[in-house]
Design a protein around this motif. Sequence first.
Motif, PDB file in Angstrom:
ATOM      1  N   GLY A 275      31.734  32.602  58.218  1.00 50.89           N
ATOM      2  CA  GLY A 275      32.777  33.348  58.930  1.00 50.89           C
ATOM      3  C   GLY A 275      33.749  32.405  59.644  1.00 50.89           C
TER       4      GLY A 275
ATOM      5  N   MET B 177      23.609  53.997  60.932  1.00 47.17           N
ATOM      6  CA  MET B 177      25.034  53.819  60.640  1.00 47.17           C
ATOM      7  C   MET B 177      25.400  52.377  60.910  1.00 47.17           C
ATOM      8  N   SER B 178      26.184  51.826  59.979  1.00 44.13           N
ATOM      9  CA  SER B 178      26.594  50.436  60.105  1.00 44.13           C
ATOM     10  C   SER B 178      28.116  50.354  60.194  1.00 44.13           C
TER      11      SER B 178
ATOM     12  N   THR C 198      22.219  44.690  67.115  1.00 36.99           N
ATOM     13  CA  THR C 198      23.027  43.807  66.267  1.00 36.99           C
ATOM     14  C   THR C 198      22.091  42.868  65.502  1.00 36.99           C
ATOM     15  N   ASN C 199      20.853  43.306  65.350  1.00 34.77           N
ATOM     16  CA  ASN C 199      19.859  42.464  64.685  1.00 34.77           C
ATOM     17  C   ASN C 199      18.980  43.358  63.801  1.00 34.77           C
ATOM     18  N   ALA C 200      18.968  43.076  62.496  1.00 36.62           N
ATOM     19  CA  ALA C 200      18.257  43.951  61.560  1.00 36.62           C
ATOM     20  C   ALA C 200      16.756  44.016  61.840  1.00 36.62           C
TER      21      ALA C 200
ATOM     22  N   ILE D 279      21.204  44.040  54.485  1.00 35.55           N
ATOM     23  CA  ILE D 279      20.077  43.286  55.051  1.00 35.55           C
ATOM     24  C   ILE D 279      19.115  44.256  55.746  1.00 35.55           C
ATOM     25  N   PHE D 280      19.700  45.168  56.545  1.00 34.40           N
ATOM     26  CA  PHE D 280      18.843  46.140  57.244  1.00 34.40           C
ATOM     27  C   PHE D 280      18.087  46.995  56.221  1.00 34.40           C
TER      28      PHE D 280
ATOM     29  N   GLY E 234      36.155  54.222  56.898  1.00 32.09           N
ATOM     30  CA  GLY E 234      37.162  53.243  57.293  1.00 32.09           C
ATOM     31  C   GLY E 234      36.665  51.811  57.211  1.00 32.09           C
TER      32      GLY E 234
ATOM     33  N   ASN F 268      28.142  44.237  64.308  1.00 34.99           N
ATOM     34  CA  ASN F 268      28.577  43.338  65.371  1.00 34.99           C
ATOM     35  C   ASN F 268      29.228  43.989  66.595  1.00 34.99           C
TER      36      ASN F 268
ATOM     37  N   GLY G 170      25.595  43.384  56.360  1.00 39.94           N
ATOM     38  CA  GLY G 170      24.588  43.681  57.387  1.00 39.94           C
ATOM     39  C   GLY G 170      23.785  44.920  57.036  1.00 39.94           C
TER      40      GLY G 170
HETATM   41  C1  B12 Z   1      32.253  39.094  55.147  1.00 38.20           C
HETATM   42  C2  B12 Z   1      33.449  39.693  55.822  1.00 38.20           C
HETATM   43  C3  B12 Z   1      34.321  40.467  55.035  1.00 38.20           C
HETATM   44  C4  B12 Z   1      34.059  40.757  53.545  1.00 38.20           C
HETATM   45  C5  B12 Z   1      33.047  41.914  53.472  1.00 38.20           C
HETATM   46  C6  B12 Z   1      32.130  41.790  52.262  1.00 38.20           C
HETATM   47  C7  B12 Z   1      31.043  42.821  52.353  1.00 38.20           C
HETATM   48  N1  B12 Z   1      30.546  43.165  51.193  1.00 38.20           N
HETATM   49  O1  B12 Z   1      30.628  43.277  53.411  1.00 38.20           O
HETATM   50  C8  B12 Z   1      35.472  41.197  53.067  1.00 38.20           C
HETATM   51  C9  B12 Z   1      36.207  39.978  52.570  1.00 38.20           C
HETATM   52  C10 B12 Z   1      35.514  42.251  51.974  1.00 38.20           C
HETATM   53  C11 B12 Z   1      36.102  41.640  54.390  1.00 38.20           C
HETATM   54  C12 B12 Z   1      37.172  42.522  54.459  1.00 38.20           C
HETATM   55  C13 B12 Z   1      37.840  42.819  55.636  1.00 38.20           C
HETATM   56  N2  B12 Z   1      37.599  42.310  56.853  1.00 38.20           N
HETATM   57 CO1  B12 Z   1      36.023  41.267  57.249  1.00 38.20          CO
HETATM   58  N3  B12 Z   1      34.768  40.024  57.786  1.00 38.20           N
HETATM   59  C14 B12 Z   1      33.709  39.456  57.217  1.00 38.20           C
HETATM   60  C15 B12 Z   1      32.966  38.487  58.169  1.00 38.20           C
HETATM   61  C16 B12 Z   1      33.351  37.048  57.789  1.00 38.20           C
HETATM   62  C17 B12 Z   1      31.474  38.591  58.194  1.00 38.20           C
HETATM   63  C18 B12 Z   1      30.899  40.005  58.449  1.00 38.20           C
HETATM   64  C19 B12 Z   1      29.430  39.959  58.101  1.00 38.20           C
HETATM   65  O2  B12 Z   1      29.014  40.312  57.015  1.00 38.20           O
HETATM   66  N4  B12 Z   1      28.602  39.419  59.033  1.00 38.20           N
HETATM   67  C20 B12 Z   1      27.186  39.121  58.760  1.00 38.20           C
HETATM   68  C21 B12 Z   1      26.325  40.382  58.951  1.00 38.20           C
HETATM   69  C22 B12 Z   1      24.882  40.007  58.574  1.00 38.20           C
HETATM   70  O3  B12 Z   1      26.377  40.751  60.316  1.00 38.20           O
HETATM   71  P1  B12 Z   1      26.381  42.296  60.803  1.00 38.20           P
HETATM   72  O4  B12 Z   1      27.229  43.118  59.920  1.00 38.20           O
HETATM   73  O5  B12 Z   1      26.636  42.330  62.255  1.00 38.20           O
HETATM   74  O6  B12 Z   1      24.889  42.785  60.496  1.00 38.20           O
HETATM   75  C23 B12 Z   1      23.716  42.423  61.229  1.00 38.20           C
HETATM   76  C24 B12 Z   1      23.410  43.349  62.400  1.00 38.20           C
HETATM   77  O7  B12 Z   1      24.558  43.804  63.065  1.00 38.20           O
HETATM   78  C25 B12 Z   1      22.530  44.411  61.828  1.00 38.20           C
HETATM   79  N5  B12 Z   1      23.099  45.629  61.249  1.00 38.20           N
HETATM   80  C26 B12 Z   1      24.231  45.803  60.543  1.00 38.20           C
HETATM   81  N6  B12 Z   1      24.363  47.086  60.180  1.00 38.20           N
HETATM   82  C27 B12 Z   1      23.280  47.745  60.648  1.00 38.20           C
HETATM   83  C28 B12 Z   1      22.928  49.094  60.580  1.00 38.20           C
HETATM   84  C29 B12 Z   1      21.767  49.518  61.211  1.00 38.20           C
HETATM   85  C30 B12 Z   1      21.397  50.961  61.126  1.00 38.20           C
HETATM   86  C31 B12 Z   1      20.956  48.581  61.900  1.00 38.20           C
HETATM   87  C32 B12 Z   1      19.720  49.047  62.581  1.00 38.20           C
HETATM   88  C33 B12 Z   1      21.307  47.243  61.963  1.00 38.20           C
HETATM   89  C34 B12 Z   1      22.461  46.831  61.333  1.00 38.20           C
HETATM   90  O8  B12 Z   1      21.814  43.767  60.808  1.00 38.20           O
HETATM   91  C35 B12 Z   1      22.525  42.665  60.295  1.00 38.20           C
HETATM   92  C36 B12 Z   1      21.551  41.523  60.222  1.00 38.20           C
HETATM   93  O9  B12 Z   1      20.962  41.246  61.472  1.00 38.20           O
HETATM   94  C37 B12 Z   1      33.570  38.919  59.571  1.00 38.20           C
HETATM   95  C38 B12 Z   1      33.763  37.773  60.596  1.00 38.20           C
HETATM   96  C39 B12 Z   1      32.497  37.322  61.250  1.00 38.20           C
HETATM   97  N7  B12 Z   1      32.372  36.061  61.454  1.00 38.20           N
HETATM   98  O10 B12 Z   1      31.649  38.163  61.566  1.00 38.20           O
HETATM   99  C40 B12 Z   1      34.924  39.498  59.177  1.00 38.20           C
HETATM  100  C41 B12 Z   1      35.531  40.671  60.015  1.00 38.20           C
HETATM  101  C42 B12 Z   1      34.447  41.664  60.368  1.00 38.20           C
HETATM  102  N8  B12 Z   1      36.484  41.283  59.098  1.00 38.20           N
HETATM  103  C43 B12 Z   1      37.551  41.650  59.707  1.00 38.20           C
HETATM  104  C44 B12 Z   1      38.674  42.261  59.071  1.00 38.20           C
HETATM  105  C45 B12 Z   1      39.886  42.528  59.936  1.00 38.20           C
HETATM  106  C46 B12 Z   1      38.618  42.590  57.711  1.00 38.20           C
HETATM  107  C47 B12 Z   1      39.743  43.250  56.900  1.00 38.20           C
HETATM  108  C48 B12 Z   1      40.506  44.369  57.604  1.00 38.20           C
HETATM  109  C49 B12 Z   1      40.657  42.120  56.426  1.00 38.20           C
HETATM  110  C50 B12 Z   1      41.959  42.542  55.795  1.00 38.20           C
HETATM  111  N9  B12 Z   1      43.021  42.261  56.519  1.00 38.20           N
HETATM  112  O11 B12 Z   1      41.950  43.102  54.702  1.00 38.20           O
HETATM  113  C51 B12 Z   1      38.966  43.780  55.683  1.00 38.20           C
HETATM  114  C52 B12 Z   1      38.352  45.147  56.033  1.00 38.20           C
HETATM  115  C53 B12 Z   1      38.464  46.188  55.060  1.00 38.20           C
HETATM  116  C54 B12 Z   1      37.684  47.381  55.589  1.00 38.20           C
HETATM  117  N10 B12 Z   1      38.362  48.507  55.697  1.00 38.20           N
HETATM  118  O12 B12 Z   1      36.516  47.295  55.916  1.00 38.20           O
HETATM  119  C55 B12 Z   1      37.504  41.368  61.212  1.00 38.20           C
HETATM  120  C56 B12 Z   1      37.260  42.631  62.042  1.00 38.20           C
HETATM  121  C57 B12 Z   1      38.158  42.710  63.248  1.00 38.20           C
HETATM  122  C58 B12 Z   1      37.875  43.906  64.065  1.00 38.20           C
HETATM  123  N11 B12 Z   1      37.539  43.647  65.313  1.00 38.20           N
HETATM  124  O13 B12 Z   1      37.936  45.035  63.641  1.00 38.20           O
HETATM  125  C59 B12 Z   1      36.432  40.284  61.279  1.00 38.20           C
HETATM  126  C60 B12 Z   1      35.610  40.230  62.610  1.00 38.20           C
HETATM  127  C61 B12 Z   1      37.119  38.895  61.027  1.00 38.20           C
HETATM  128  C62 B12 Z   1      38.088  38.516  62.142  1.00 38.20           C
HETATM  129  N12 B12 Z   1      37.671  37.697  63.082  1.00 38.20           N
HETATM  130  O14 B12 Z   1      39.204  38.980  62.139  1.00 38.20           O
HETATM  131  N13 B12 Z   1      35.481  41.094  55.426  1.00 38.20           N
END
Ligand code: B12
Length: 209
Positions: free
Chosen positions: A51, A147-148, A196-198, A109-110, A100, A179, A106
């Motif tokens: 990221g 919900m994620s 924020t942790n699976a 992974i969950f 949206g 996140n 994430g």
């Molecule tokens: C990978 C990524 C993408 C990929 C997604 C690929 C995919 N298949 O998911 C792609 C390139 C497609 C993408 C697109 C976009 N992205 Co993006 N993306 C990211 C990135 C780099 C990582 C997100 C991620 O996967 N994190 C890793 C996972 C493991 O973390 P997590 O989701 O939090 O999940 C953990 C926990 O939260 C939990 N968890 C998650 N879900 C659930 C559900 C339950 C029930 C439970 C219990 C637990 C749980 O378990 C997981 C493991 O512990 C982030 C930046 C960052 N560094 O985080 C930006 C980010 C999220 N993206 C962003 C943006 C803006 C976009 C776009 C709008 C970009 C654009 N201009 O087109 C589009 C969005 C389109 C849309 N409508 O969704 C912004 C969001 C800003 C905001 N505050 O809203 C971020 C933060 C980047 C930034 N700094 O600007 N993105």
Amino acid sequence: MLDLNVLTQALGDLDEDQVMDMLKEFSEINPSESAALEAVAACQSGMAIVGELFEKGEYFVGDLIFAGELLTEAINVLKPVLGGGDSVVIGTILLGTVHGDLHDIGKNIFRSMSEAAGFEVVDIGIDVEVDTFVKKALEIKPQIIGMSGVLTLAIDSMKDTVDALKAAGVGAKIIIGGNPVTKEACEFIGADAYTTNAAEGVKICQDLV
Ligand code: B12
């Protein structure tokens, strides 16, 4: 012995061969569940490196998508050691990324970790409309709805979805993850739990059933 720092860096470097070789070798020694959870956390830290490099302009969208696939592949290798191999279903979770929001790394992974812990997970994908959540919940009557979402706008989508589920009389416990999810967001949304942790999410679900 698995070097967690090397694993994190290998994932950050998107070095698929190194990540998969390390994890396959690690899972062959029959590690404990807590050691496997440490490996999951190391992989997630690697995702944070990805990221950061994306935000610096060193990685591109294709790299992010590849990183997501690599992370899912990595968790799948660890799946057999994450849940103790019990084949009894302990509950059903209806899971999706809210409308949206297209992010699903994430969520996946969950899902993998919940399945490994013995849950049946009905994953309805990404950008899930409120009505789809409600219809599926009424159809399969899950104990838990997960919900994620990672976009800021996901918070409002989660609230819309929870309001509609409650209005439809769905009694399932609701857990939100991703996140931007916080205690305050959880209260605003009206969910039962948040994380924020699976791995923590799986523990919460085990307590909920
Ligand atoms: C990978 C990524 C993408 C990929 C997604 C690929 C995919 N298949 O998911 C792609 C390139 C497609 C993408 C697109 C976009 N992205 Co993006 N993306 C990211 C990135 C780099 C990582 C997100 C991620 O996967 N994190 C890793 C996972 C493991 O973390 P997590 O989701 O939090 O999940 C953990 C926990 O939260 C939990 N968890 C998650 N879900 C659930 C559900 C339950 C029930 C439970 C219990 C637990 C749980 O378990 C997981 C493991 O512990 C982030 C930046 C960052 N560094 O985080 C930006 C980010 C999220 N993206 C962003 C943006 C803006 C976009 C776009 C709008 C970009 C654009 N201009 O087109 C589009 C969005 C389109 C849309 N409508 O969704 C912004 C969001 C800003 C905001 N505050 O809203 C971020 C933060 C980047 C930034 N700094 O600007 N993105």
